[in-house]
Design a protein around this motif. Structure first.
Motif, PDB file in Angstrom:
ATOM      1  N   THR A   4      10.311   6.468   1.042  1.00 43.73           N
ATOM      2  CA  THR A   4      10.953   7.613   0.391  1.00 43.73           C
ATOM      3  C   THR A   4      11.380   7.241  -1.019  1.00 43.73           C
ATOM      4  N   HIS A   5      11.497   8.277  -1.854  1.00 46.23           N
ATOM      5  CA  HIS A   5      12.068   8.081  -3.185  1.00 46.23           C
ATOM      6  C   HIS A   5      13.474   8.646  -3.239  1.00 46.23           C
ATOM      7  N   ASP A   6      13.941   9.173  -2.089  1.00 41.80           N
ATOM      8  CA  ASP A   6      15.237   9.828  -2.052  1.00 41.80           C
ATOM      9  C   ASP A   6      16.247   8.882  -1.406  1.00 41.80           C
ATOM     10  N   SER A  18       9.900   1.612  -6.672  1.00 47.03           N
ATOM     11  CA  SER A  18       9.394   2.555  -7.667  1.00 47.03           C
ATOM     12  C   SER A  18       7.910   2.851  -7.422  1.00 47.03           C
ATOM     13  N   ASN A  19       7.353   3.794  -8.161  1.00 47.48           N
ATOM     14  CA  ASN A  19       5.933   4.144  -8.028  1.00 47.48           C
ATOM     15  C   ASN A  19       5.085   2.901  -8.253  1.00 47.48           C
ATOM     16  N   GLY A  20       4.154   2.676  -7.361  1.00 48.66           N
ATOM     17  CA  GLY A  20       3.273   1.527  -7.523  1.00 48.66           C
ATOM     18  C   GLY A  20       3.860   0.218  -7.034  1.00 48.66           C
ATOM     19  N   ALA A  21       5.048   0.282  -6.388  1.00 47.91           N
ATOM     20  CA  ALA A  21       5.684  -0.951  -5.907  1.00 47.91           C
ATOM     21  C   ALA A  21       4.932  -1.534  -4.716  1.00 47.91           C
ATOM     22  N   GLY A  22       4.114  -0.724  -4.069  1.00 50.47           N
ATOM     23  CA  GLY A  22       3.314  -1.251  -2.960  1.00 50.47           C
ATOM     24  C   GLY A  22       3.778  -0.775  -1.587  1.00 50.47           C
ATOM     25  N   LYS A  23       4.572   0.274  -1.541  1.00 54.83           N
ATOM     26  CA  LYS A  23       5.078   0.781  -0.256  1.00 54.83           C
ATOM     27  C   LYS A  23       3.935   1.266   0.631  1.00 54.83           C
ATOM     28  N   SER A  24       3.096   2.138   0.053  1.00 55.49           N
ATOM     29  CA  SER A  24       1.981   2.664   0.851  1.00 55.49           C
ATOM     30  C   SER A  24       1.043   1.540   1.257  1.00 55.49           C
ATOM     31  N   THR A  25       0.820   0.611   0.332  1.00 55.03           N
ATOM     32  CA  THR A  25      -0.059  -0.512   0.630  1.00 55.03           C
ATOM     33  C   THR A  25       0.490  -1.329   1.793  1.00 55.03           C
ATOM     34  N   LEU A  26       1.794  -1.570   1.800  1.00 55.91           N
ATOM     35  CA  LEU A  26       2.405  -2.338   2.888  1.00 55.91           C
ATOM     36  C   LEU A  26       2.199  -1.611   4.223  1.00 55.91           C
ATOM     37  N   SER A  63      -3.860  -8.084  -2.849  1.00 56.99           N
ATOM     38  CA  SER A  63      -4.194  -7.520  -4.154  1.00 56.99           C
ATOM     39  C   SER A  63      -5.475  -6.731  -3.997  1.00 56.99           C
ATOM     40  N   TYR A  64      -5.603  -5.682  -4.803  1.00 55.97           N
ATOM     41  CA  TYR A  64      -6.833  -4.895  -4.761  1.00 55.97           C
ATOM     42  C   TYR A  64      -7.872  -5.560  -5.650  1.00 55.97           C
ATOM     43  N   ALA A  65      -9.052  -5.029  -5.684  1.00 56.84           N
ATOM     44  CA  ALA A  65     -10.170  -5.643  -6.386  1.00 56.84           C
ATOM     45  C   ALA A  65      -9.839  -5.996  -7.832  1.00 56.84           C
ATOM     46  N   ASP A 109       4.602   8.086   5.519  1.00 55.44           N
ATOM     47  CA  ASP A 109       4.545   7.799   4.080  1.00 55.44           C
ATOM     48  C   ASP A 109       5.033   9.017   3.305  1.00 55.44           C
ATOM     49  N   GLU A 110       6.233   8.922   2.787  1.00 55.64           N
ATOM     50  CA  GLU A 110       6.878  10.005   2.035  1.00 55.64           C
ATOM     51  C   GLU A 110       6.789  11.347   2.767  1.00 55.64           C
ATOM     52  N   PRO A 111       7.344  11.404   3.981  1.00 59.52           N
ATOM     53  CA  PRO A 111       7.193  12.637   4.776  1.00 59.52           C
ATOM     54  C   PRO A 111       7.889  13.845   4.164  1.00 59.52           C
TER      55      PRO A 111
HETATM   56  N1  LIG Z   1      -7.266   1.725  -3.113  1.00 57.19           N
HETATM   57  C1  LIG Z   1      -6.745   1.099  -4.175  1.00 57.19           C
HETATM   58  N2  LIG Z   1      -7.525   0.413  -5.016  1.00 57.19           N
HETATM   59  C2  LIG Z   1      -7.013  -0.232  -6.087  1.00 57.19           C
HETATM   60  N3  LIG Z   1      -5.724  -0.251  -6.391  1.00 57.19           N
HETATM   61  C3  LIG Z   1      -4.863   0.410  -5.582  1.00 57.19           C
HETATM   62  C4  LIG Z   1      -5.327   1.128  -4.445  1.00 57.19           C
HETATM   63  N4  LIG Z   1      -4.271   1.694  -3.834  1.00 57.19           N
HETATM   64  C5  LIG Z   1      -3.186   1.338  -4.558  1.00 57.19           C
HETATM   65  N5  LIG Z   1      -3.538   0.586  -5.609  1.00 57.19           N
HETATM   66  C6  LIG Z   1      -2.614  -0.003  -6.589  1.00 57.19           C
HETATM   67  O1  LIG Z   1      -1.673  -0.791  -5.892  1.00 57.19           O
HETATM   68  C7  LIG Z   1      -0.386  -0.609  -6.424  1.00 57.19           C
HETATM   69  C8  LIG Z   1       0.569  -0.193  -5.335  1.00 57.19           C
HETATM   70  O2  LIG Z   1       0.216   1.104  -4.888  1.00 57.19           O
HETATM   71  P1  LIG Z   1       0.966   1.837  -3.696  1.00 57.19           P
HETATM   72  O3  LIG Z   1       0.299   3.117  -3.501  1.00 57.19           O
HETATM   73  O4  LIG Z   1       1.060   0.920  -2.537  1.00 57.19           O
HETATM   74  O5  LIG Z   1       2.403   2.053  -4.296  1.00 57.19           O
HETATM   75  P2  LIG Z   1       3.586   2.953  -3.747  1.00 57.19           P
HETATM   76  O6  LIG Z   1       4.802   2.089  -3.728  1.00 57.19           O
HETATM   77  O7  LIG Z   1       3.204   3.615  -2.499  1.00 57.19           O
HETATM   78  O8  LIG Z   1       3.737   3.992  -4.905  1.00 57.19           O
HETATM   79  P3  LIG Z   1       4.171   5.529  -4.823  1.00 57.19           P
HETATM   80  O9  LIG Z   1       5.672   5.535  -4.811  1.00 57.19           O
HETATM   81  O10 LIG Z   1       3.660   6.110  -6.099  1.00 57.19           O
HETATM   82  O11 LIG Z   1       3.562   6.122  -3.622  1.00 57.19           O
HETATM   83  C9  LIG Z   1      -0.508   0.385  -7.552  1.00 57.19           C
HETATM   84  O12 LIG Z   1      -0.539  -0.318  -8.755  1.00 57.19           O
HETATM   85  C10 LIG Z   1      -1.824   1.065  -7.314  1.00 57.19           C
HETATM   86  O13 LIG Z   1      -2.421   1.400  -8.527  1.00 57.19           O
END
Ligand SMILES: Nc1ncnc2c1ncn2[C@@H]1O[C@H](COP(=O)(O)OP(=O)(O)OP(=O)(O)O)[C@@H](O)[C@H]1O
Ligand SMILES: [Mg+2]
Lengths: 249, 267
Positions: A208-210, A39-47, A13-15, A175-177
């Protein structure tokens, strides 16, 4: 089959509190091509960032390319991971005012044999040849001398792939190339990309979203929802109703 | 009815807060006192104008004695050499200092402020003061002038280079950092190519500035044509002085013409 990536009960989790990843268990074998959807914000980039040690996670364990760590890798581990990973992002991140060849040579920066990889004119001949080889793989040798800002979006993204390929990575993280490309260019880039990694036995994890891209260019599709793995299926077994389940409440 | 409107009618002058009013009064008082101390009195103006005219008369016609003209020519060349060499070394040294001072790429963390302050010091202390310092430390002559231009150039270019580094395209930098490139590699591979046009532009301005100031550095003994001008005034050789002033005028005009052309071409 050796695991290139393994996570156990990965939580992040973020801060601001709410968990983004809430217990992720995945295994990715050598040479697999994985599409990560959600979906957007699901956490893909974070993973993706957790896997390569670019953001610390709260609990659980990650093993990437044989480096096992909790929270975040130590300096040596991070260095070792970086040496063997190629990155491609939604934005190509090319240096606009430099030639395509120089941009590909840049891929060698940070590697032990990368001295002088700031510019094609000063780097060793061997690396210039490797760069041409990488450009041939993305079918852009003709553009070697063009400036990066003269390229179309699709071409630029292929140069970014060549820049990652010259590293001879074991793992490719993307990440979403194709997200900022039109459908034709996006398809083309994904085709080049997934063919190359398959031929060279590179493991590929891309988001990807596609859904067409996910099903056509990956061997396996992993869907994230609410911080957990919603499904993890071979691409050929992904059905419409499961996909709908990922994107709707 | 009309009295109601009267109450809504804004006053002709908006009321001023008491503090603002006090400051305005103080400024006015300061001005009046200063005028009495530093501005020319009517008698000075009346007496000074004829003397100014007398000086101009003694300056005419400008000297064209061959020996003197040759000397002026060599001094002009020296002026340009001081400007050129000082600017080139200054620009070269500005790069690492700007890198160390930049918020985004410095290898020194919070210690980058030391470099920022150094640049500020170089910029804010006037060039004539630097010239005095170098004349006192390395002695009379063009070397002191070159050092002055060098320091002045670092003050000017260091600041703009650092800003350019901070404002440069972040995406390629992130791409290279992600794959483990060092700060130096990112600077050399991604940032410098990106900011090259703005660096060239800034350097050109620095050269312009350097020519302008190298012309007068000689007044305090730091070489160049200014030295000749000081000699002329010290020895009451006003016809020589007017020649030198004309040469300076042409020199700066020519330089502006050249740099304007270069800029037009770069567009
Ligand atoms: N550096 C950060 N600090 C705080 N919160 C973050 C940070 N990066 C991402 N988040 C939050 O973490 C959640 C997941 O974000 P993430 O970017 O991993 O989603 P995603 O699946 O890649 O979305 P997208 O499809 O829009 O790229 C979101 O709610 C986002 O607001
Ligand atoms: Mg994302």
């Amino acid at each position: 089959m050796t695991d290139i990536i393994r996570t156990e009960a990965l939580k992040k989790s973020y801060a601001n509190g709410k968990p983004v990843l809430d217990g992720i268990d995945i295994r990715i074998g050598a040479g697999e091509r994985i599409a990560l959807i959600g979906s957007n914000g699901a956490g893909k980039s974070t993973l993706l960032k957790c896997l390569i040690g670019h953001t610390p996670f709260c609990s659980g364990e990650v093993a990437t390319l044989g480096e096992t760590f909790r929270a975040s890798p130590n300096k040596t581990q991070l260095q070792r991971i970086r040496q063997r990973v190629g990155f491609v992002f939604q934005n190509h991140g090319l240096v606009r005012r430099q030639s395509v060849l120089t941009n590909v040579v840049h891929g060698k920066l940070g590697l032990s044999d990368g001295w002088g990889a700031w510019h094609q004119a000063i780097v060793r001949q061997e690396i210039r040849e490797q760069a041409m080889e990488a450009l041939a793989q993305v079918k852009l040798t003709a553009k070697a001398n063009s400036r990066a800002d003269e390229l179309s979006g699709g071409q630029a993204q292929r140069v970014a792939i060549a820049r990652a390929l010259i590293r001879k990575p074991a793992l490719m993280i993307a990440d979403e190339p194709a997200a900022s490309l039109d459908p034709t260019a996006g398809r083309e880039v994904m085709e080049v990309f997934s063919d190359l990694v398959r031929m060279q036995g590179i493991t590929l994890v891309f988001t990807t979203h596609d859904m067409d891209h996910a099903v056509n260019f990956a061997d396996r599709v992993i869907a994230l929802k609410g911080g957990r793995v919603c499904f993890d299926l071979p691409a050929s077994e992904v059905r419409r109703n499961e996909v709908d389940g990922v994107f709707h409440a | 009815m009309s009295s109601m409107h009267d109450r809504l009618l804004p006053g002709r002058v908006r009321s001023v807060p008491a503090a603002t009013f006090a400051i305005l009064v103080a400024l006015a008082a300061l001005f009046i006192v200063s005028v009495g101390q530093v501005s020319p009195s009517p008698s000075q103006l009346v007496g000074g104008l004829p003397r100014m005219y007398g000086l101009l008369e003694r300056m005419m016609p400008p000297s064209i004695e061959t020996g003197f003209l040759t000397r002026v020519m060599w001094r002009t060349v020296e002026t340009l050499q001081i400007a050129f060499v000082g600017t080139v070394f200054g620009v070269l040294l500005s790069l690492p200092i700007a890198w160390f001072a930049s918020r985004t790429l410095t290898p020194f963390g919070p210690l980058r402020h030391v470099f920022k302050m150094l640049i500020s010091l170089f910029r804010t202390v006037p060039d004539m003061v630097w010239a005095l310092i170098f004349v006192a430390s390395i002695g009379l002559g063009p070397v002191a002038g070159t050092m002055t231009i060098l320091i002045d150039t670092i003050g000017f270019c260091g600041r703009f280079f650092a800003e350019a580094i901070e404002d440069s395209d972040k995406q390629p930098q992130e791409a290279l950092f992600t794959s483990g490139a060092s700060r130096f590699s990112v600077l050399t591979g991604a940032v410098i190519p990106d900011i090259m046009p703005s660096m060239i532009n800034t350097s050109q301005f620095a050269l312009e500035k350097a020519v302008r100031s190298s012309v007068v550095l000689g007044l305090v003994g730091a070489g160049g044509i200014g030295q000749e001008l000081k000699v002329a005034f010290d020895l009451f050789q006003y016809k020589n002085a007017s020649t030198i002033i004309l040469v300076i005028f042409v020199l700066v005009l020519a330089m502006e013409a050249v740099t304007d052309r270069l800029r037009a071409k770069a567009q």
